[in-house]
Design a protein around this motif. Structure first.
Motif, PDB file in Angstrom:
ATOM      1  N   ARG A 109       0.830  -1.203   0.000  1.00 35.07           N
ATOM      2  CA  ARG A 109       0.000   0.000   0.000  1.00 35.07           C
ATOM      3  C   ARG A 109       0.865   1.254   0.000  1.00 35.07           C
ATOM      4  NH1 ARG A 109      -4.723  -1.701   4.405  1.00 35.07           N
ATOM      5  NH2 ARG A 109      -5.991  -2.927   2.942  1.00 35.07           N
ATOM      6  N   LEU A 110       0.386   2.258  -0.704  1.00 40.92           N
ATOM      7  CA  LEU A 110       1.150   3.493  -0.849  1.00 40.92           C
ATOM      8  C   LEU A 110       1.263   4.267   0.463  1.00 40.92           C
ATOM      9  CD1 LEU A 110       2.567   5.453  -2.796  1.00 40.92           C
ATOM     10  CD2 LEU A 110       0.342   6.507  -3.223  1.00 40.92           C
ATOM     11  N   ILE A 111       0.156   4.344   1.199  1.00 38.18           N
ATOM     12  CA  ILE A 111       0.171   5.137   2.433  1.00 38.18           C
ATOM     13  C   ILE A 111       0.822   4.337   3.553  1.00 38.18           C
ATOM     14  CG2 ILE A 111      -1.215   6.451   4.075  1.00 38.18           C
ATOM     15  CD1 ILE A 111      -1.145   7.546   1.210  1.00 38.18           C
ATOM     16  N   GLN A 112       2.112   4.565   3.717  1.00 37.69           N
ATOM     17  CA  GLN A 112       2.940   3.929   4.741  1.00 37.69           C
ATOM     18  C   GLN A 112       3.697   5.022   5.485  1.00 37.69           C
ATOM     19  OE1 GLN A 112       2.864   0.700   5.186  1.00 37.69           O
ATOM     20  NE2 GLN A 112       2.342  -0.307   3.246  1.00 37.69           N
ATOM     21  N   PRO A 113       4.129   4.767   6.717  1.00 37.24           N
ATOM     22  CA  PRO A 113       4.787   5.824   7.500  1.00 37.24           C
ATOM     23  C   PRO A 113       5.968   6.491   6.809  1.00 37.24           C
ATOM     24  CG  PRO A 113       4.241   3.966   8.913  1.00 37.24           C
ATOM     25  CD  PRO A 113       3.918   3.530   7.508  1.00 37.24           C
ATOM     26  N   LEU A 114       6.820   5.730   6.118  1.00 33.78           N
ATOM     27  CA  LEU A 114       8.004   6.315   5.492  1.00 33.78           C
ATOM     28  C   LEU A 114       7.605   7.306   4.398  1.00 33.78           C
ATOM     29  CD1 LEU A 114      11.040   6.478   5.156  1.00 33.78           C
ATOM     30  CD2 LEU A 114      10.929   4.490   3.622  1.00 33.78           C
ATOM     31  N   LEU A 115       6.662   6.927   3.551  1.00 30.54           N
ATOM     32  CA  LEU A 115       6.259   7.830   2.476  1.00 30.54           C
ATOM     33  C   LEU A 115       5.528   9.051   3.040  1.00 30.54           C
ATOM     34  CD1 LEU A 115       6.045   8.411  -0.568  1.00 30.54           C
ATOM     35  CD2 LEU A 115       3.788   7.341  -0.483  1.00 30.54           C
TER      36      LEU A 115
ATOM     37  N   GLN B  60      -6.381   2.293   8.067  1.00 27.85           N
ATOM     38  CA  GLN B  60      -4.915   2.310   8.103  1.00 27.85           C
ATOM     39  C   GLN B  60      -4.394   3.704   7.779  1.00 27.85           C
ATOM     40  OE1 GLN B  60      -2.719  -0.426   5.510  1.00 27.85           O
ATOM     41  NE2 GLN B  60      -1.051   1.070   5.454  1.00 27.85           N
ATOM     42  N   MET B  61      -4.995   4.345   6.776  1.00 32.30           N
ATOM     43  CA  MET B  61      -4.590   5.716   6.430  1.00 32.30           C
ATOM     44  C   MET B  61      -4.707   6.636   7.631  1.00 32.30           C
ATOM     45  SD  MET B  61      -6.311   6.497   2.732  1.00 32.30           S
ATOM     46  CE  MET B  61      -5.702   5.816   1.187  1.00 32.30           C
ATOM     47  N   LEU B  62      -5.828   6.558   8.317  1.00 34.02           N
ATOM     48  CA  LEU B  62      -6.058   7.423   9.477  1.00 34.02           C
ATOM     49  C   LEU B  62      -5.016   7.172  10.562  1.00 34.02           C
ATOM     50  CD1 LEU B  62      -7.916   9.582  10.694  1.00 34.02           C
ATOM     51  CD2 LEU B  62      -9.331   7.729  11.615  1.00 34.02           C
ATOM     52  N   GLU B  63      -4.703   5.915  10.777  1.00 35.45           N
ATOM     53  CA  GLU B  63      -3.700   5.566  11.788  1.00 35.45           C
ATOM     54  C   GLU B  63      -2.320   6.100  11.411  1.00 35.45           C
ATOM     55  OE1 GLU B  63      -1.711   1.506  13.725  1.00 35.45           O
ATOM     56  OE2 GLU B  63      -3.555   1.370  12.546  1.00 35.45           O
ATOM     57  N   VAL B  64      -1.941   5.908  10.150  1.00 37.10           N
ATOM     58  CA  VAL B  64      -0.615   6.340   9.701  1.00 37.10           C
ATOM     59  C   VAL B  64      -0.505   7.863   9.722  1.00 37.10           C
ATOM     60  CG1 VAL B  64       0.954   6.417   7.711  1.00 37.10           C
ATOM     61  CG2 VAL B  64      -0.178   4.275   8.317  1.00 37.10           C
ATOM     62  N   LEU B  65      -1.525   8.550   9.213  1.00 36.81           N
ATOM     63  CA  LEU B  65      -1.478  10.008   9.164  1.00 36.81           C
ATOM     64  C   LEU B  65      -1.507  10.617  10.561  1.00 36.81           C
ATOM     65  CD1 LEU B  65      -3.891  10.605   6.146  1.00 36.81           C
ATOM     66  CD2 LEU B  65      -1.404  10.758   6.151  1.00 36.81           C
ATOM     67  N   ASN B  66      -2.296  10.047  11.466  1.00 32.64           N
ATOM     68  CA  ASN B  66      -2.334  10.543  12.852  1.00 32.64           C
ATOM     69  C   ASN B  66      -0.987  10.399  13.542  1.00 32.64           C
ATOM     70  OD1 ASN B  66      -4.922  11.607  13.307  1.00 32.64           O
ATOM     71  ND2 ASN B  66      -5.814   9.575  13.611  1.00 32.64           N
TER      72      ASN B  66
ATOM     73  N   LEU C 241       2.013  16.400  10.852  1.00 29.84           N
ATOM     74  CA  LEU C 241       0.672  16.599  10.321  1.00 29.84           C
ATOM     75  C   LEU C 241      -0.376  16.729  11.424  1.00 29.84           C
ATOM     76  CD1 LEU C 241       0.667  14.031   7.370  1.00 29.84           C
ATOM     77  CD2 LEU C 241       1.034  16.513   7.250  1.00 29.84           C
ATOM     78  N   LYS C 242      -1.431  17.475  11.100  1.00 31.68           N
ATOM     79  CA  LYS C 242      -2.556  17.643  12.022  1.00 31.68           C
ATOM     80  C   LYS C 242      -3.851  17.390  11.262  1.00 31.68           C
ATOM     81  CE  LYS C 242      -4.889  21.095  14.902  1.00 31.68           C
ATOM     82  NZ  LYS C 242      -4.898  22.515  15.339  1.00 31.68           N
ATOM     83  N   ASN C 243      -4.744  16.597  11.842  1.00 25.18           N
ATOM     84  CA  ASN C 243      -6.015  16.298  11.209  1.00 25.18           C
ATOM     85  C   ASN C 243      -6.917  17.543  11.240  1.00 25.18           C
ATOM     86  OD1 ASN C 243      -8.227  15.027  10.105  1.00 25.18           O
ATOM     87  ND2 ASN C 243      -8.200  13.289  11.522  1.00 25.18           N
TER      88      ASN C 243
ATOM     89  N   ASP D 278     -12.341  15.539  13.105  1.00 26.94           N
ATOM     90  CA  ASP D 278     -12.315  14.561  14.189  1.00 26.94           C
ATOM     91  C   ASP D 278     -12.488  13.180  13.556  1.00 26.94           C
ATOM     92  OD1 ASP D 278     -12.377  13.220  16.554  1.00 26.94           O
ATOM     93  OD2 ASP D 278     -14.419  13.816  17.086  1.00 26.94           O
ATOM     94  N   GLY D 279     -11.423  12.673  12.968  1.00 25.44           N
ATOM     95  CA  GLY D 279     -11.486  11.415  12.225  1.00 25.44           C
ATOM     96  C   GLY D 279     -11.487  11.703  10.740  1.00 25.44           C
ATOM     97  N   TYR D 280     -12.502  11.206  10.018  1.00 29.78           N
ATOM     98  CA  TYR D 280     -12.587  11.422   8.581  1.00 29.78           C
ATOM     99  C   TYR D 280     -13.198  12.788   8.295  1.00 29.78           C
ATOM    100  CZ  TYR D 280     -11.731   6.426   8.774  1.00 29.78           C
ATOM    101  OH  TYR D 280     -11.186   5.192   9.058  1.00 29.78           O
ATOM    102  N   ALA D 281     -12.788  13.362   7.143  1.00 29.68           N
ATOM    103  CA  ALA D 281     -13.238  14.707   6.796  1.00 29.68           C
ATOM    104  C   ALA D 281     -14.421  14.658   5.838  1.00 29.68           C
ATOM    105  CB  ALA D 281     -12.088  15.479   6.148  1.00 29.68           C
ATOM    106  N   PRO D 282     -15.246  15.686   5.839  1.00 32.81           N
ATOM    107  CA  PRO D 282     -16.272  15.786   4.789  1.00 32.81           C
ATOM    108  C   PRO D 282     -15.569  15.912   3.436  1.00 32.81           C
ATOM    109  CG  PRO D 282     -16.629  17.408   6.541  1.00 32.81           C
ATOM    110  CD  PRO D 282     -15.276  16.821   6.770  1.00 32.81           C
TER     111      PRO D 282
END
Length: 265
Positions: free
Chosen positions: A184-190, A216-222, A227-229, A232-236
């Motif tokens: 998967r593309l969305i990984q911590p290193l990338l 998984q994306m939410l976990e990695v991005l958080n 970065l800051k969300n 509160d979780g997923y965005a509109p």
């Protein structure tokens, strides 16, 4: 009676291990190692149509940039992009990187909607590049440039830190099987590389229609400290992102779509 003693192989014959095709396929050529980095793409089969081929010929020289392992000069790359009336001589236009634009539907829509923003778009799928070039010609778009190259190498070698105003990654391959999640593309290193290339206040917008990948994306991005969300979780869904035909079909069938929008601190 047949002699049970096996006949020794001649000196110049291949050994059984060398002779077995299955074993040979597992080994790289002498002196060459298998790549250990994750690619941003997987080559897909597809036929370039006559219209796409014509678009390559007509618009490729202007809108497809060559990959070079050196920092990109955005001013030079977008030198002939047309600014809306009243914006001539204004400050440098914002630049948004898009990774994997598919057939370019959303890319062309957003570029038309945001003419004062420049879009640098990475895609290796030739029919997709041809399709976007065709849309560029049909819609008279000037604020798109395409790199037909692996986005990870583009990020590593062409994009300096703090150079981007935004990043779009819409519907990357979810790699459904557990054993393929590492692809998967969305990984911590990338994500760390992407975050570092955003200007303070710049945004990263991801979207997926596969809920486990969204989680998984939410976990990695958080987990990325830069970065800051924004939600509160997923965005509109931001207004600029159009619904794709697959997304419309999925929504009719009751499937979900998840947007994630994070900003650089």
């Amino acid at each position: 009676m047949t002699d049970p003693t096996p006949t020794p192989l001649p000196q110049d014959s291949a050994s059984p291990a060398e002779a077995a095709p299955k074993d040979r396929r597992r080994l790289p050529p002498p002196g060459v190692e298998f790549p250990k980095t994750i690619k941003s793409f997987v080559k897909r089969a597809g036929r370039t149509t006559t219209g796409q081929a014509k678009a390559f010929e007509e618009f490729g020289p202007r809108f497809v940039l060559p990959y070079t392992p050196s920092a990109i000069n955005f001013e030079a790359a977008f030198a002939d992009s047309t600014r809306p009336e009243g914006q001539k001589g204004a400050e440098t236009p914002p630049v948004v990187l898009e990774i994997g634009f598919g057939m370019g539907d959303a890319t062309a829509h957003i570029a038309a909607l945001m003419p004062s923003t420049n879009f640098l778009c990475c895609e290796v799928h030739e029919p997709g590049v041809g399709a976007l070039l065709k849309r560029i010609g049909e819609q008279g778009l000037t604020n798109i440039r395409i790199l037909q190259h692996d986005a990870v190498e583009v990020i590593d070698h062409m994009l300096p830190e703090g150079s981007l105003d935004g990043i779009h990654i819409f519907f990357p391959d979810p790699w459904h099987k557990t054993k393929h999640h590492k692809r998967r593309l969305i990984q911590p290193l990338l994500v760390a590389k992407l975050a570092a290339r955003l200007k303070p206040g710049g945004y990263l917008h991801c979207a997926t229609d596969w809920e486990p990948y969204a989680q998984q994306m939410l976990e990695v991005l958080n987990a990325e400290p830069l970065l800051k969300n924004t939600a509160d979780g997923y965005a509109p869904k931001p207004d600029y992102r159009p619904l794709t035909k697959f997304e419309k079909r999925g929504l009719r069938l009751g499937h979900g779509v998840w947007d994630l929008v994070f900003v650089r601190k």
